[in-house]
Write a protein that holds these residues in place. Structure first.
Motif, PDB file in Angstrom:
ATOM      1  N   PHE A  35     -31.335 -25.899  14.467  1.00  0.00           N
ATOM      2  CA  PHE A  35     -30.063 -26.106  13.044  1.00  0.00           C
ATOM      3  C   PHE A  35     -28.901 -25.212  13.453  1.00  0.00           C
ATOM      4  N   SER A  36     -28.598 -24.075  14.304  1.00  0.00           N
ATOM      5  CA  SER A  36     -28.123 -23.379  14.913  1.00  0.00           C
ATOM      6  C   SER A  36     -26.523 -24.052  14.572  1.00  0.00           C
ATOM      7  N   ALA A  37     -26.502 -24.931  15.350  1.00  0.00           N
ATOM      8  CA  ALA A  37     -25.094 -25.891  15.628  1.00  0.00           C
ATOM      9  C   ALA A  37     -24.659 -26.703  14.168  1.00  0.00           C
ATOM     10  N   TYR A  38     -25.306 -27.234  13.352  1.00  0.00           N
ATOM     11  CA  TYR A  38     -25.213 -27.994  12.261  1.00  0.00           C
ATOM     12  C   TYR A  38     -24.652 -26.638  10.937  1.00  0.00           C
ATOM     13  N   LEU A  39     -25.889 -25.452  11.480  1.00  0.00           N
ATOM     14  CA  LEU A  39     -25.632 -24.020  10.761  1.00  0.00           C
ATOM     15  C   LEU A  39     -24.164 -23.633  10.086  1.00  0.00           C
ATOM     16  N   THR A  40     -23.501 -23.455  11.522  1.00  0.00           N
ATOM     17  CA  THR A  40     -22.244 -23.024  12.286  1.00  0.00           C
ATOM     18  C   THR A  40     -21.238 -23.633  11.884  1.00  0.00           C
ATOM     19  N   ASP A  41     -21.148 -24.796  11.608  1.00  0.00           N
ATOM     20  CA  ASP A  41     -20.229 -26.111  11.479  1.00  0.00           C
ATOM     21  C   ASP A  41     -19.518 -25.466   9.500  1.00  0.00           C
ATOM     22  N   ILE A  42     -21.568 -25.482   9.211  1.00  0.00           N
ATOM     23  CA  ILE A  42     -21.303 -25.498   8.030  1.00  0.00           C
ATOM     24  C   ILE A  42     -20.570 -23.351   7.374  1.00  0.00           C
ATOM     25  N   LYS A  43     -21.229 -22.759   7.870  1.00  0.00           N
ATOM     26  CA  LYS A  43     -20.571 -22.021   8.284  1.00  0.00           C
ATOM     27  C   LYS A  43     -18.739 -21.404   8.106  1.00  0.00           C
ATOM     28  N   SER A  44     -18.957 -22.259   9.100  1.00  0.00           N
ATOM     29  CA  SER A  44     -16.843 -22.422   9.614  1.00  0.00           C
ATOM     30  C   SER A  44     -16.433 -22.946   8.691  1.00  0.00           C
ATOM     31  N   ILE A  45     -16.899 -24.048   8.123  1.00  0.00           N
ATOM     32  CA  ILE A  45     -16.478 -24.813   7.096  1.00  0.00           C
ATOM     33  C   ILE A  45     -15.939 -23.687   5.777  1.00  0.00           C
ATOM     34  N   GLY A  46     -17.250 -23.170   5.568  1.00  0.00           N
ATOM     35  CA  GLY A  46     -17.234 -22.254   4.308  1.00  0.00           C
ATOM     36  C   GLY A  46     -17.745 -22.845   3.024  1.00  0.00           C
ATOM     37  N   PRO A  47     -18.050 -23.575   2.523  1.00  0.00           N
ATOM     38  CA  PRO A  47     -17.840 -24.907   1.584  1.00  0.00           C
ATOM     39  C   PRO A  47     -18.614 -23.705   0.030  1.00  0.00           C
ATOM     40  N   PRO A  48     -17.976 -24.474  -0.826  1.00  0.00           N
ATOM     41  CA  PRO A  48     -19.178 -23.598  -2.443  1.00  0.00           C
ATOM     42  C   PRO A  48     -19.998 -23.143  -2.441  1.00  0.00           C
ATOM     43  N   ALA A  49     -21.014 -25.073  -2.042  1.00  0.00           N
ATOM     44  CA  ALA A  49     -22.105 -24.969  -2.092  1.00  0.00           C
ATOM     45  C   ALA A  49     -22.834 -25.818  -0.898  1.00  0.00           C
ATOM     46  N   THR A  50     -23.771 -26.199  -0.523  1.00  0.00           N
ATOM     47  CA  THR A  50     -24.547 -27.296  -0.438  1.00  0.00           C
ATOM     48  C   THR A  50     -25.406 -27.860  -0.612  1.00  0.00           C
ATOM     49  N   TYR A  51     -25.544 -29.357  -0.493  1.00  0.00           N
ATOM     50  CA  TYR A  51     -26.973 -30.664  -1.020  1.00  0.00           C
ATOM     51  C   TYR A  51     -27.544 -30.683   0.548  1.00  0.00           C
ATOM     52  N   ASN A  52     -28.955 -30.599   0.188  1.00  0.00           N
ATOM     53  CA  ASN A  52     -29.557 -30.486   1.188  1.00  0.00           C
ATOM     54  C   ASN A  52     -31.210 -31.863   1.128  1.00  0.00           C
ATOM     55  N   PHE A  53     -31.639 -32.281   2.311  1.00  0.00           N
ATOM     56  CA  PHE A  53     -32.708 -32.827   1.696  1.00  0.00           C
ATOM     57  C   PHE A  53     -33.099 -32.561   2.690  1.00  0.00           C
ATOM     58  N   MET A  54     -34.760 -32.791   3.722  1.00  0.00           N
ATOM     59  CA  MET A  54     -35.564 -32.610   5.076  1.00  0.00           C
ATOM     60  C   MET A  54     -36.815 -32.897   4.470  1.00  0.00           C
ATOM     61  N   PRO A  55     -37.587 -34.160   4.965  1.00  0.00           N
ATOM     62  CA  PRO A  55     -39.106 -33.166   4.962  1.00  0.00           C
ATOM     63  C   PRO A  55     -39.522 -32.966   5.809  1.00  0.00           C
ATOM     64  N   GLY A  56     -40.529 -32.132   4.914  1.00  0.00           N
ATOM     65  CA  GLY A  56     -42.180 -31.175   5.907  1.00  0.00           C
ATOM     66  C   GLY A  56     -41.559 -30.302   6.474  1.00  0.00           C
ATOM     67  N   THR A  57     -41.961 -30.555   7.742  1.00  0.00           N
ATOM     68  CA  THR A  57     -41.433 -28.892   8.829  1.00  0.00           C
ATOM     69  C   THR A  57     -39.846 -28.922   8.973  1.00  0.00           C
ATOM     70  N   ASP A  58     -39.115 -30.168   8.641  1.00  0.00           N
ATOM     71  CA  ASP A  58     -38.088 -30.111   8.784  1.00  0.00           C
ATOM     72  C   ASP A  58     -36.947 -29.524   7.870  1.00  0.00           C
ATOM     73  N   ALA A  59     -37.531 -29.480   6.596  1.00  0.00           N
ATOM     74  CA  ALA A  59     -37.483 -28.584   5.495  1.00  0.00           C
ATOM     75  C   ALA A  59     -37.780 -27.176   5.714  1.00  0.00           C
ATOM     76  N   LEU A  60     -38.732 -27.148   6.977  1.00  0.00           N
ATOM     77  CA  LEU A  60     -38.863 -25.929   6.328  1.00  0.00           C
ATOM     78  C   LEU A  60     -37.850 -24.303   7.545  1.00  0.00           C
ATOM     79  N   ARG A  61     -38.088 -24.894   8.369  1.00  0.00           N
ATOM     80  CA  ARG A  61     -37.313 -24.934   9.385  1.00  0.00           C
ATOM     81  C   ARG A  61     -35.668 -24.885   8.976  1.00  0.00           C
ATOM     82  N   PHE A  62     -35.142 -25.938   8.243  1.00  0.00           N
ATOM     83  CA  PHE A  62     -33.594 -26.255   8.023  1.00  0.00           C
ATOM     84  C   PHE A  62     -33.245 -24.376   7.236  1.00  0.00           C
ATOM     85  N   MET A  63     -34.116 -24.714   6.051  1.00  0.00           N
ATOM     86  CA  MET A  63     -34.487 -23.330   4.965  1.00  0.00           C
ATOM     87  C   MET A  63     -34.312 -21.712   5.384  1.00  0.00           C
TER      88      MET A  63
END
Length: 397
Positions: free
Chosen positions: A212-240
């Motif tokens: 998820f590095s490309a997506y997390l880099t994007d989030i980091k560059s935006i710098g929002p006050p918070a994120t809201y997220n949903f992934m199932p199972g092992t996707d959630a595990l890796r993302f978190m």
């Protein structure tokens, strides 16, 4: 049984018990014919743990009533949809047309649940969804469809309010790119915008993403006050895990839809601290039914129950209560549906009852934070409750 219990174990607990009536007179045989329940779920793949926990708790409930309702034995026929809509549809056809089950229960994956729904409508078959949250599952008024879990709206709408009031007026949303992920974000975005919030960006990584590095880099560059997220199972595990490794959590709080569960807790431990999610059940829910459920589940499986466990436990009780009301006769679907609409009881999650129009539960939603609990265990701490949340039964967002 293809996975989980061996065939010998399965027959000894359910179907085999029914065979004990083999020497009875024909009339008694008809009365004693087992109630066959098809269990269709993703027993392999990214959410296999959710399917297993669902089935474990279902069996725990049937254990408690001796696998018998109104003098008829209960027989489970288990099939694996492999998290695939195509496979799920094939397995549903097998259960209905070849195995002649009286009811079909399960389906955690929203893409599978929706694919199976059209077929079940065509067959006029009884379908109890004990997992998938896609709102569209209960939009289309199939009279023999009941959902015993939740809708995406029921978790996302309360979280939209909590995030807006307590955390941030602007967010980035992230979800796996499949029916369930798209639905969750739509059900959060609509109410969040209505409150005056702003969704800066929506990100949809492909289902099964490992990096998820490309997506997390994007989030980091935006710098929002918070994120809201949903992934199932092992996707959630890796993302978190990667969210935490990127150092994002301290500056950009992680919130989401049922992210902290048995899988992520066991694998991530302290990395879930501070993560705020919504759910209808966690093992720290404080009521007598939850305490008894946790004790029984731990005794049988040496583990804590989670959201998916509650799904299965409640589904089993709903089926049993409805069948009891019709004296075990599953053949009259109209009477069975009428009885099921009236089912209500105190569940581990709290008071359970159906909306008579949508056949979706009316229930409490818990806002939880990952925390260190008594004894040093990491788990969900309930920090808020939204009472009696009802899905409106129409497209939101």
């Amino acid at each position: 049984m293809r996975t989980g219990l061996s065939r010998r174990q399965f027959l000894s607990t359910s179907a085999g018990a029914a065979l004990a009536f083999g020497a009875s007179a024909p009339a008694v045989l008809a009365q004693a014919k087992p109630i066959r329940i098809g269990v269709l779920n993703s027993f392999s793949g990214a959410i296999a743990y959710a399917a297993e926990n669902n089935l474990n708790a279902m069996m725990l409930y049937f254990d408690s009533i001796g696998w018998t309702v109104a003098g008829r034995k209960i027989e489970l026929v288990k099939e694996d949809d492999q998290f695939s809509a195509q496979v799920g549809l094939q397995k549903a056809k097998k259960l209905i047309e070849s195995d002649n089950v009286d009811l079909l229960v399960g389906v955690q994956a929203s893409n599978v649940a929706l694919a199976v729904l059209n077929y079940m409508k065509q067959r006029n078959a009884f379908y109890i969804v004990s997992g998938a949250g896609a709102d569209a599952v209960t939009w289309d008024r199939h009279p023999y469809l009941f959902r015993t879990s939740l809708s995406s709206f029921q978790l996302s709408d309360p979280m939209a309010g909590w995030v807006f009031e307590n955390l941030a007026k602007e967010v980035v949303t992230t979800a796996s790119d499949y029916a369930g992920g798209r639905d969750v974000i739509a059900q959060f975005k609509g109410p969040f915008l209505k409150r005056g919030g702003k969704v800066v960006k929506e990100i949809f990584p492909p289902l099964g993403t490992t990096d998820f590095s490309a997506y997390l880099t994007d989030i980091k560059s935006i710098g929002p006050p918070a994120t809201y997220n949903f992934m199932p199972g092992t996707d959630a595990l890796r993302f978190m895990q990667q969210y935490d490794e990127f150092g994002l959590k301290e500056k950009t709080p992680l919130t989401g839809y049922a992210l902290v569960d048995s899988l992520t807790l066991k694998a991530l431990g302290r990395a879930v601290l501070g993560v705020v999610t919504s759910t209808i059940y966690t093992d720290t829910v404080d009521n007598p039914e939850s305490k008894a459920f946790v004790a029984a589940y731990r005794s049988k499986y040496n583990d804590y129950p989670d959201l998916f466990s509650d799904y299965g436990f409640v589904a089993a009780r709903v089926i049993a209560e409805a069948l009891k009301a019709v004296d075990g006769d599953a053949s009259d679907k109209d009477k069975l549906a009428e009885a099921m609409i009236k089912v209500a009881f105190d569940a581990p999650r709290g008071r359970f009852r159906f909306d008579p129009v949508t056949h979706n539960p009316i229930q409490d939603v818990y806002i939880c934070k990952g925390a260190e609990l008594e004894g040093g265990r990491i788990g969900n701490q309930v920090i808020g409750v939204v009472k009696n949340v009802r899905d409106p039964g129409a497209k939101q967002g």
